[in-house]
Design a protein around this motif. Structure first.
Motif, PDB file in Angstrom:
ATOM      1  N   ALA A   9       0.834  -1.207   0.000  1.00  0.00           N
ATOM      2  CA  ALA A   9       0.000   0.000   0.000  1.00  0.00           C
ATOM      3  C   ALA A   9       0.867   1.253   0.000  1.00  0.00           C
ATOM      4  O   ALA A   9       0.586   2.208  -0.712  1.00  0.00           O
ATOM      5  CB  ALA A   9      -0.937  -0.003   1.205  1.00  0.00           C
ATOM      6  N   ARG A  10       1.932   1.257   0.801  1.00  0.00           N
ATOM      7  CA  ARG A  10       2.792   2.430   0.859  1.00  0.00           C
ATOM      8  C   ARG A  10       3.574   2.602  -0.439  1.00  0.00           C
ATOM      9  O   ARG A  10       3.848   3.716  -0.843  1.00  0.00           O
ATOM     10  CB  ARG A  10       3.747   2.342   2.052  1.00  0.00           C
ATOM     11  N   ASP A  11       3.937   1.512  -1.081  1.00  0.00           N
ATOM     12  CA  ASP A  11       4.688   1.604  -2.328  1.00  0.00           C
ATOM     13  C   ASP A  11       3.848   2.186  -3.457  1.00  0.00           C
ATOM     14  O   ASP A  11       4.376   2.799  -4.376  1.00  0.00           O
ATOM     15  CB  ASP A  11       5.218   0.229  -2.744  1.00  0.00           C
ATOM     16  N   SER A  15       1.431   9.429  -0.710  1.00  0.00           N
ATOM     17  CA  SER A  15       0.967  10.180   0.456  1.00  0.00           C
ATOM     18  C   SER A  15       0.941   9.285   1.691  1.00  0.00           C
ATOM     19  O   SER A  15       1.184   9.736   2.810  1.00  0.00           O
ATOM     20  CB  SER A  15      -0.410  10.791   0.203  1.00  0.00           C
ATOM     21  N   GLU A  16       0.654   8.013   1.523  1.00  0.00           N
ATOM     22  CA  GLU A  16       0.672   7.060   2.631  1.00  0.00           C
ATOM     23  C   GLU A  16       2.102   6.883   3.143  1.00  0.00           C
ATOM     24  O   GLU A  16       2.330   6.801   4.349  1.00  0.00           O
ATOM     25  CB  GLU A  16       0.075   5.713   2.189  1.00  0.00           C
ATOM     26  N   THR A  17       3.067   6.874   2.246  1.00  0.00           N
ATOM     27  CA  THR A  17       4.471   6.752   2.649  1.00  0.00           C
ATOM     28  C   THR A  17       4.909   7.969   3.446  1.00  0.00           C
ATOM     29  O   THR A  17       5.621   7.832   4.437  1.00  0.00           O
ATOM     30  CB  THR A  17       5.375   6.585   1.401  1.00  0.00           C
ATOM     31  N   GLY A  70       0.558  18.397   6.465  1.00  0.00           N
ATOM     32  CA  GLY A  70       0.978  17.843   7.751  1.00  0.00           C
ATOM     33  C   GLY A  70       1.444  18.917   8.714  1.00  0.00           C
ATOM     34  O   GLY A  70       1.513  20.095   8.380  1.00  0.00           O
ATOM     35  N   TRP A  71       1.765  18.482   9.907  1.00  0.00           N
ATOM     36  CA  TRP A  71       2.284  19.396  10.915  1.00  0.00           C
ATOM     37  C   TRP A  71       3.678  19.871  10.547  1.00  0.00           C
ATOM     38  O   TRP A  71       4.387  19.231   9.770  1.00  0.00           O
ATOM     39  CB  TRP A  71       2.358  18.697  12.262  1.00  0.00           C
ATOM     40  N   THR A  72       4.062  20.973  11.147  1.00  0.00           N
ATOM     41  CA  THR A  72       5.428  21.472  10.961  1.00  0.00           C
ATOM     42  C   THR A  72       6.370  20.674  11.864  1.00  0.00           C
ATOM     43  O   THR A  72       5.942  19.983  12.792  1.00  0.00           O
ATOM     44  CB  THR A  72       5.534  22.958  11.334  1.00  0.00           C
ATOM     45  N   VAL A  73       7.661  20.798  11.589  1.00  0.00           N
ATOM     46  CA  VAL A  73       8.662  20.148  12.431  1.00  0.00           C
ATOM     47  C   VAL A  73       8.509  20.646  13.868  1.00  0.00           C
ATOM     48  O   VAL A  73       8.563  19.861  14.822  1.00  0.00           O
ATOM     49  CB  VAL A  73      10.087  20.391  11.876  1.00  0.00           C
ATOM     50  N   ARG A  74       8.291  21.928  14.037  1.00  0.00           N
ATOM     51  CA  ARG A  74       8.086  22.512  15.374  1.00  0.00           C
ATOM     52  C   ARG A  74       6.908  21.823  16.081  1.00  0.00           C
ATOM     53  O   ARG A  74       6.990  21.427  17.238  1.00  0.00           O
ATOM     54  CB  ARG A  74       7.810  24.014  15.247  1.00  0.00           C
TER      55      ARG A  74
END
Length: 188
Positions: A9-11, A15-17, A70-74
Motif C-alpha cells: 500500500a505504501r509503495d 501520500s501514505e508513505t 501535515g504538521w510542521t517540524v516545530r
C-alpha cells in the motif's frame, strides 16, 4: 514490523508513505520479553535521537510541514513531548489503579495552542528527556507480570501496559521518520 500488505500500500500511495513512513502500528496479541525490552530501549533512546534529528534546523525550517497538509517540524517536536507525557501518566495510572480509564485529547487542537509557537522546541526536548528518564525508571523496575495490567482507552479499548509501551515506541520512531524525511526532502 511492517506487513507485506502495508508495504504494498505504501509503495503505491506516496501520500501514505509520507504519512506513515515506517508503516502503521500493529498491536500484537502478545509481546515477548525481548520485544518489550526493545520497546523500552527505543523509548529510552528517543530524546537523544529527537535532539539529533532537529540539530541545526533554523526557525524557517522548523515551520516547514513534514508533508503537504501535515504538521510542521516545530509542531512535531512539541507533540511528541506532549504525547509522551501522556504515556508516562498512563503507565503510572495502569500500575497504580485497577483498569483506569485514561483521558484522550485532541492532538490537532493541542498543536495549535499558543505554546507551540511561543516556546522553543528545545523546551519540549528537555521535557521529553526528563519524562523519559522517569518513564525508564518506572518501566525497568516493573515486574514482568505487571506489563499485563490494563487501562481503558476510549478509542483503543482495553490496552495492556505492554501494548502502550509498544505503541509509544512506534510513535517515537514514526515522528523521528517524519522529521528525518522532511530534512532529506527539503535539504535542511
Amino acid at each position: 514490523m511492517t506487513t507485506t500488505h502495508e508495504t504494498a500500500a505504501r509503495d503505491t500511495d506516496p501520500s501514505e508513505t509520507l504519512k506513515y513512513p515506517i508503516g502503521r502500528f500493529r498491536r500484537a496479541e502478545q509481546y515477548s520479553v525481548a520485544e518489550r525490552d526493545a520497546s523500552i530501549a527505543r523509548l529510552a533512546a528517543l530524546p537523544s535521537l529527537m535532539q539529533a534529528a532537529v540539530a541545526g534546523i533554523d526557525e524557517v525550517a522548523m515551520d516547514t510541514p513534514y508533508r503537504p497538509g501535515g504538521w510542521t517540524v516545530r509542531q512535531l517536536v512539541h507533540h511528541v513531548a506532549d504525547s509522551h507525557l501522556n504515556l508516562y501518566l498512563r503507565v503510572k495510572l495502569a500500575l497504580t489503579e485497577d483498569r483506569p480509564t485514561v483521558k484522550t485529547y485532541d492532538q490537532d487542537a493541542w498543536v495549535d495552542l499558543a505554546d507551540i509557537t511561543a516556546v522553543s522546541p528545545q523546551v519540549s526536548l528537555v521535557m521529553l528527556d526528563a519524562t523519559h528518564k522517569r518513564l525508564n525508571a518506572v518501566l525497568t523496575a516493573t515486574p514482568p507480570s505487571d506489563f499485563s495490567r490494563e487501562l481503558l482507552h476510549p478509542d483503543n479499548g482495553l490496552m495492556r501496559i505492554d501494548d502502550v509501551v509498544a505503541l509509544y515506541a512506534w510513535h517515537g520512531d514514526h515522528h523521528l521518520a517524519h522529521i528525518r524525511g522532511a530534512r532529506e526532502r527539503h535539504g535542511f
